[in-house]
Design a protein around this motif. Structure first.
Motif, PDB file in Angstrom:
ATOM      1  N   ASP A 140       8.033  12.997  -8.778  1.00  0.00           N
ATOM      2  CA  ASP A 140       7.037  11.928  -8.837  1.00  0.00           C
ATOM      3  C   ASP A 140       7.807  10.638  -9.126  1.00  0.00           C
ATOM      4  O   ASP A 140       8.242  10.411 -10.250  1.00  0.00           O
ATOM      5  CB  ASP A 140       6.036  12.248  -9.960  1.00  0.00           C
ATOM      6  N   VAL A 141       8.011   9.843  -8.085  1.00  0.00           N
ATOM      7  CA  VAL A 141       8.783   8.605  -8.241  1.00  0.00           C
ATOM      8  C   VAL A 141       7.792   7.461  -8.455  1.00  0.00           C
ATOM      9  O   VAL A 141       6.967   7.172  -7.597  1.00  0.00           O
ATOM     10  CB  VAL A 141       9.665   8.344  -6.994  1.00  0.00           C
ATOM     11  N   THR A 185       9.755  -2.277  -7.239  1.00  0.00           N
ATOM     12  CA  THR A 185       9.163  -2.501  -5.920  1.00  0.00           C
ATOM     13  C   THR A 185       8.976  -1.183  -5.174  1.00  0.00           C
ATOM     14  O   THR A 185       9.702  -0.204  -5.399  1.00  0.00           O
ATOM     15  CB  THR A 185      10.032  -3.419  -5.039  1.00  0.00           C
ATOM     16  N   ARG A 186       7.985  -1.212  -4.261  1.00  0.00           N
ATOM     17  CA  ARG A 186       7.665  -0.027  -3.457  1.00  0.00           C
ATOM     18  C   ARG A 186       8.880   0.371  -2.602  1.00  0.00           C
ATOM     19  O   ARG A 186       9.192   1.540  -2.449  1.00  0.00           O
ATOM     20  CB  ARG A 186       6.482  -0.420  -2.561  1.00  0.00           C
ATOM     21  N   GLU A 187       9.580  -0.637  -2.071  1.00  0.00           N
ATOM     22  CA  GLU A 187      10.736  -0.376  -1.200  1.00  0.00           C
ATOM     23  C   GLU A 187      11.826   0.376  -1.963  1.00  0.00           C
ATOM     24  O   GLU A 187      12.397   1.344  -1.457  1.00  0.00           O
ATOM     25  CB  GLU A 187      11.327  -1.685  -0.641  1.00  0.00           C
ATOM     26  N   ASP A 188      12.113  -0.084  -3.187  1.00  0.00           N
ATOM     27  CA  ASP A 188      13.152   0.580  -3.985  1.00  0.00           C
ATOM     28  C   ASP A 188      12.736   2.009  -4.331  1.00  0.00           C
ATOM     29  O   ASP A 188      13.550   2.925  -4.314  1.00  0.00           O
ATOM     30  CB  ASP A 188      13.417  -0.202  -5.285  1.00  0.00           C
ATOM     31  N   LEU A 216      14.707   5.394  -3.298  1.00  0.00           N
ATOM     32  CA  LEU A 216      15.149   6.383  -4.292  1.00  0.00           C
ATOM     33  C   LEU A 216      14.575   7.765  -3.967  1.00  0.00           C
ATOM     34  O   LEU A 216      15.278   8.777  -4.035  1.00  0.00           O
ATOM     35  CB  LEU A 216      14.716   5.949  -5.714  1.00  0.00           C
ATOM     36  N   ALA A 217      13.291   7.777  -3.590  1.00  0.00           N
ATOM     37  CA  ALA A 217      12.642   9.055  -3.265  1.00  0.00           C
ATOM     38  C   ALA A 217      13.355   9.716  -2.084  1.00  0.00           C
ATOM     39  O   ALA A 217      13.648  10.926  -2.107  1.00  0.00           O
ATOM     40  CB  ALA A 217      11.172   8.815  -2.937  1.00  0.00           C
ATOM     41  N   GLU A 218      13.664   8.919  -1.057  1.00  0.00           N
ATOM     42  CA  GLU A 218      14.338   9.476   0.128  1.00  0.00           C
ATOM     43  C   GLU A 218      15.717  10.013  -0.226  1.00  0.00           C
ATOM     44  O   GLU A 218      16.116  11.089   0.214  1.00  0.00           O
ATOM     45  CB  GLU A 218      14.443   8.401   1.225  1.00  0.00           C
ATOM     46  N   ILE A 249      10.395  17.769  -2.406  1.00  0.00           N
ATOM     47  CA  ILE A 249       9.345  16.869  -1.914  1.00  0.00           C
ATOM     48  C   ILE A 249       9.211  15.745  -2.946  1.00  0.00           C
ATOM     49  O   ILE A 249       9.307  16.004  -4.145  1.00  0.00           O
ATOM     50  CB  ILE A 249       7.984  17.611  -1.805  1.00  0.00           C
ATOM     51  N   ALA A 250       8.999  14.513  -2.484  1.00  0.00           N
ATOM     52  CA  ALA A 250       8.776  13.416  -3.446  1.00  0.00           C
ATOM     53  C   ALA A 250       7.462  12.705  -3.161  1.00  0.00           C
ATOM     54  O   ALA A 250       7.126  12.443  -2.004  1.00  0.00           O
ATOM     55  CB  ALA A 250       9.934  12.421  -3.394  1.00  0.00           C
ATOM     56  N   VAL A 251       6.721  12.429  -4.229  1.00  0.00           N
ATOM     57  CA  VAL A 251       5.503  11.630  -4.139  1.00  0.00           C
ATOM     58  C   VAL A 251       5.840  10.289  -4.784  1.00  0.00           C
ATOM     59  O   VAL A 251       6.402  10.260  -5.883  1.00  0.00           O
ATOM     60  CB  VAL A 251       4.354  12.322  -4.927  1.00  0.00           C
TER      61      VAL A 251
END
Ligand code: URA
Length: 434
Positions: free
Chosen positions: A199-200, A210-213, A217-219, A233-235
């Motif tokens: 859960d990021v 920020t959403r982009e960061d 990180l999740a990717e 899996i990341a949410v």
């Protein structure tokens, strides 16, 4: 090999080989590379970055720097869950009994909190007698018997990360994507689960503003997990305001119990259902997230998720009566409402400030040695997008000290922005990376 050469190689933008990373991490863990050389290396990484391959190699080297937990004695697919952390984040408290009630084996290591609010272990200690200092044998036996156990993180879990993280903290090298991803994933991989759901968090109360960061990180973490052979899996979820309504250890436990009764706040319930559904898919208990969601709703409706929490608390020495009667959990003596100074829409809540309010009240740690007051915190009555009338309570402060209550109340009010224009509620789930 010489550390000097590796620093220069990275400084000049060249990628390090696996053997070089393995050597550097094992020598540093053993105390044969001084902090000043490692600091220079970290700064070189900060400016030059690391390739995907280097990041995976660094993660694996740090994971193997200490004990790799062997969970093979636990039957079935073990699914771990990790949150990058945020204010009011009590997800593990409600989520783990929910997924365990659906048949997932939860064998989880958790930590204590530093700053803001307590960690999962601190929150669980709101149950009288509850302990996470259990042996590996009890951990394994308990997961096989009732499907769930949470133990404290052992000192020998990824010790290289422990040393490196402390060094990054004082050399301005924490906020580098590859270093964050490898730090988190090294501990997750060493903890031995077969699959991992992350859960990021993103927003004003999160590490990733920020959403982009947060997406990047999740990717990165999903790539590392899958590269290490674990289904990951990341949410990416919102942390622009506290999660749910409760902030503070025992208050969050109460909210988790309410959620297991089907009476939890909408955003918190939704997050548990989302992350839980991916845990059931990763654990092969459901084929699709939709099917998994229906299973999770069933274990809430029929009371088996709540029963699982009771069994879990009892198995680790806690008082299961406090699950049935949450009013018996630690409670603060003072309740002070924070009143809205004007009519209007709550446009934003500075999330990190809410964590600071809890900290002022004694609910978070200033240093590793700080004693927590488990009873204190805040209950939010209005969230972003809600309309509030002048004199209505925005929140209630739970305190044991009048002066601290007044301080927290003042800061909470300053953290809320009220305006005439209606605003949209923030989107809770920003993305799912599979
Ligand atoms: N949490 C970690 O465990 N490591 C980081 O680098 C950042 C957050």
């Amino acid at each position: 090999m010489r550390m000097y050469d590796l620093i220069m190689k990275k400084r000049n933008g060249k990628p390090l080989e696996k053997e070089e990373i393995d050597w550097m991490i094992s020598e540093y863990t053993a105390g044969r590379i001084p902090d000043y050389q490692m600091s220079a290396f970290l700064m070189a990484v900060y400016f030059q970055g690391m390739s995907e391959e280097e990041t995976l190699n660094l993660t694996m080297a740090m994971a193997h720097s200490g004990e790799m937990l062997d969970l093979s004695g636990i039957r079935g697919i073990k699914v771990d869950k990790h949150s990058t952390g945020g204010v009011g984040d009590k997800t593990s408290l409600a989520l783990t009994p929910m997924v365990a009630a659906c048949g997932i084996r939860v064998a989880k290591m958790s930590g204590r909190g530093l700053g803001h609010t307590g960690g999962t272990i601190d929150k669980l200690e709101s149950f009288s007698g509850f302990s996470t200092e259990i042996s590996a044998e009890q951990f394994e036996e308990q997961v096989n018997r009732i499907g769930i156990s949470i133990m404290g993180q052992t000192a020998d879990l990824a010790p290289a990360d422990k040393k490196l993280y402390a060094l990054r903290d004082v050399t301005a090298t924490v906020d580098q994507m590859s270093l964050i991803a490898s730090s988190i994933m090294s501990k997750k991989l060493a903890a031995g689960a077969d699959a991992i759901v992350l859960d990021v968090k993103t927003g004003s109360g999160a590490f990733m503003k920020t959403r982009e960061d947060a997406l990047a990180l999740a990717e990165e973490m999903v790539r590392i997990g899958n590269g290490a052979g674990k289904h990951t899996i990341a949410v990416v979820s919102d942390m622009n305001q506290p999660l749910g309504n409760a902030v503070g250890n025992a208050l969050e436990v109460q909210e988790a119990i309410a959620t297991l009764r089907g009476e939890g706040p909408e955003d918190f319930t939704e997050l548990c259902l989302t992350i839980g559904s991916y845990m059931l898919v990763a654990g092969k208990k459901a084929d699709t997230p939709e099917e998994a969601r229906a299973m999770l709703r069933r274990v809430i409706a029929d009371g088996s998720a709540l029963k699982k929490l009771e069994q879990f608390v009892e198995a680790q020495g806690g008082d299961p009566g406090q699950v049935r009667h949450p009013e018996l959990l630690p409670a603060a003596a003072i309740r002070e409402p924070v009143l809205a100074p004007m009519d209007g829409y709550l446009q934003s809540i500075q999330c990190e400030e809410v964590g600071n309010c809890s900290m002022i009240l004694g609910g978070g740690r200033e240093t590793k040695e700080s004693e927590l007051d488990l009873s204190v915190g805040l209950i939010l009555h209005k969230k972003t997008g809600d309309f509030v009338k002048k004199g209505e309570p925005l929140a209630t402060i739970h305190a044991n000290d009048r002066e601290k209550a007044a301080q927290a109340s003042k800061r909470y009010l300053a953290a809320c922005r009220i305006g005439e224009e209606p605003v949209q509620r923030p989107e809770l789930i920003h993305a799912v990376i599979r």
